[in-house]
Design a protein around this motif. Sequence first.
Motif, PDB file in Angstrom:
ATOM      1  N   ALA A   1       0.840  -1.207   0.000  1.00 34.71           N
ATOM      2  CA  ALA A   1       0.000   0.000   0.000  1.00 34.71           C
ATOM      3  C   ALA A   1       0.872   1.253   0.000  1.00 34.71           C
ATOM      4  O   ALA A   1       0.543   2.256  -0.624  1.00 34.71           O
ATOM      5  N   ARG A   2       1.977   1.194   0.744  1.00 27.43           N
ATOM      6  CA  ARG A   2       2.918   2.324   0.809  1.00 27.43           C
ATOM      7  C   ARG A   2       4.318   1.732   0.797  1.00 27.43           C
ATOM      8  O   ARG A   2       4.694   0.975   1.694  1.00 27.43           O
ATOM      9  N   LEU A   3       5.102   2.080  -0.201  1.00 27.17           N
ATOM     10  CA  LEU A   3       6.442   1.531  -0.335  1.00 27.17           C
ATOM     11  C   LEU A   3       7.426   2.347   0.477  1.00 27.17           C
ATOM     12  O   LEU A   3       7.499   3.572   0.344  1.00 27.17           O
ATOM     13  N   SER A   4       8.134   1.679   1.352  1.00 25.48           N
ATOM     14  CA  SER A   4       9.241   2.277   2.092  1.00 25.48           C
ATOM     15  C   SER A   4      10.248   1.163   2.336  1.00 25.48           C
ATOM     16  O   SER A   4       9.985   0.000   2.044  1.00 25.48           O
ATOM     17  N   PHE A   5      11.386   1.532   2.866  1.00 27.43           N
ATOM     18  CA  PHE A   5      12.411   0.526   3.113  1.00 27.43           C
ATOM     19  C   PHE A   5      12.817   0.558   4.576  1.00 27.43           C
ATOM     20  O   PHE A   5      12.813   1.608   5.183  1.00 27.43           O
ATOM     21  N   PRO A   6      13.080  -0.635   5.114  1.00 26.20           N
ATOM     22  CA  PRO A   6      13.191  -1.911   4.442  1.00 26.20           C
ATOM     23  C   PRO A   6      11.834  -2.414   3.980  1.00 26.20           C
ATOM     24  O   PRO A   6      10.800  -2.007   4.495  1.00 26.20           O
ATOM     25  N   ALA A   7      11.884  -3.315   3.029  1.00 26.31           N
ATOM     26  CA  ALA A   7      10.689  -4.021   2.580  1.00 26.31           C
ATOM     27  C   ALA A   7      11.050  -5.499   2.506  1.00 26.31           C
ATOM     28  O   ALA A   7      12.227  -5.846   2.473  1.00 26.31           O
ATOM     29  N   ALA A   8      10.030  -6.339   2.503  1.00 28.48           N
ATOM     30  CA  ALA A   8      10.306  -7.773   2.467  1.00 28.48           C
ATOM     31  C   ALA A   8       9.150  -8.540   1.870  1.00 28.48           C
ATOM     32  O   ALA A   8       7.999  -8.153   2.021  1.00 28.48           O
ATOM     33  N   GLN A   9       9.495  -9.607   1.194  1.00 28.67           N
ATOM     34  CA  GLN A   9       8.514 -10.631   0.860  1.00 28.67           C
ATOM     35  C   GLN A   9       8.784 -11.719   1.893  1.00 28.67           C
ATOM     36  O   GLN A   9       9.745 -12.475   1.792  1.00 28.67           O
ATOM     37  N   LEU A  10       7.945 -11.747   2.924  1.00 30.35           N
ATOM     38  CA  LEU A  10       8.177 -12.644   4.055  1.00 30.35           C
ATOM     39  C   LEU A  10       7.859 -14.088   3.699  1.00 30.35           C
ATOM     40  O   LEU A  10       8.547 -15.013   4.120  1.00 30.35           O
ATOM     41  N   GLU A  11       6.793 -14.255   2.950  1.00 31.45           N
ATOM     42  CA  GLU A  11       6.363 -15.553   2.422  1.00 31.45           C
ATOM     43  C   GLU A  11       5.780 -15.266   1.054  1.00 31.45           C
ATOM     44  O   GLU A  11       5.461 -14.114   0.756  1.00 31.45           O
ATOM     45  N   PRO A  12       5.631 -16.275   0.226  1.00 34.35           N
ATOM     46  CA  PRO A  12       5.039 -16.005  -1.094  1.00 34.35           C
ATOM     47  C   PRO A  12       3.700 -15.262  -0.966  1.00 34.35           C
ATOM     48  O   PRO A  12       2.799 -15.706  -0.266  1.00 34.35           O
ATOM     49  N   GLY A  13       3.645 -14.073  -1.578  1.00 35.63           N
ATOM     50  CA  GLY A  13       2.435 -13.272  -1.546  1.00 35.63           C
ATOM     51  C   GLY A  13       2.234 -12.432  -0.298  1.00 35.63           C
ATOM     52  O   GLY A  13       1.274 -11.680  -0.213  1.00 35.63           O
ATOM     53  N   HIS A  14       3.120 -12.528   0.689  1.00 35.48           N
ATOM     54  CA  HIS A  14       2.999 -11.778   1.950  1.00 35.48           C
ATOM     55  C   HIS A  14       4.164 -10.798   2.058  1.00 35.48           C
ATOM     56  O   HIS A  14       5.300 -11.198   2.287  1.00 35.48           O
ATOM     57  N   TYR A  15       3.847  -9.513   1.874  1.00 33.84           N
ATOM     58  CA  TYR A  15       4.853  -8.451   1.861  1.00 33.84           C
ATOM     59  C   TYR A  15       4.695  -7.557   3.082  1.00 33.84           C
ATOM     60  O   TYR A  15       3.594  -7.415   3.619  1.00 33.84           O
ATOM     61  N   ALA A  16       5.785  -6.926   3.484  1.00 29.70           N
ATOM     62  CA  ALA A  16       5.773  -5.965   4.589  1.00 29.70           C
ATOM     63  C   ALA A  16       6.780  -4.862   4.283  1.00 29.70           C
ATOM     64  O   ALA A  16       7.772  -5.098   3.594  1.00 29.70           O
ATOM     65  N   ALA A  17       6.504  -3.663   4.802  1.00 28.91           N
ATOM     66  CA  ALA A  17       7.411  -2.539   4.572  1.00 28.91           C
ATOM     67  C   ALA A  17       7.639  -1.734   5.842  1.00 28.91           C
ATOM     68  O   ALA A  17       7.870  -0.542   5.780  1.00 28.91           O
ATOM     69  N   GLU A  18       7.573  -2.366   6.967  1.00 25.86           N
ATOM     70  CA  GLU A  18       7.871  -1.708   8.241  1.00 25.86           C
ATOM     71  C   GLU A  18       8.920  -2.549   8.957  1.00 25.86           C
ATOM     72  O   GLU A  18       8.748  -3.767   9.097  1.00 25.86           O
TER      73      GLU A  18
END
Length: 126
Positions: free
Chosen positions: A59-76
Amino acid sequence: MTHTTPKPILYLKQNCPFCLKVRLYLLEAAMMEDVKIRDFAPGTQQEDDIRAELIPHLARLSFPAAQLEPGHYAAESDDIIAFLAAKSGREIASMPVYRNYVEGPFNMAMTLWKENQELKKAASAA
């Protein structure tokens, strides 16, 4: 045939205090081999490519970012660290180097950043 879970992919920007926080957690938790890291320098084509890759997933791109699992992303950073801590079983409270960074230099940098934002806002309103 063995089924292996893909490693989380972490996108870490050079000279980013939030990215350093994640990296320190990984080092102290001895998890560097448990993740794939895509380092990049700000203002490079590599950053542009990574941004284009991640924008559809966050929803909002910032870094760090991660694809924690296939299809599950986080940017905090805190969300990424919480996921990694749960995966490793390591208690953040038992990690003195990580805690020292978060409570010391990181906290000081965030305080200065907030003060700077307030000063910029006041200057633009004047």
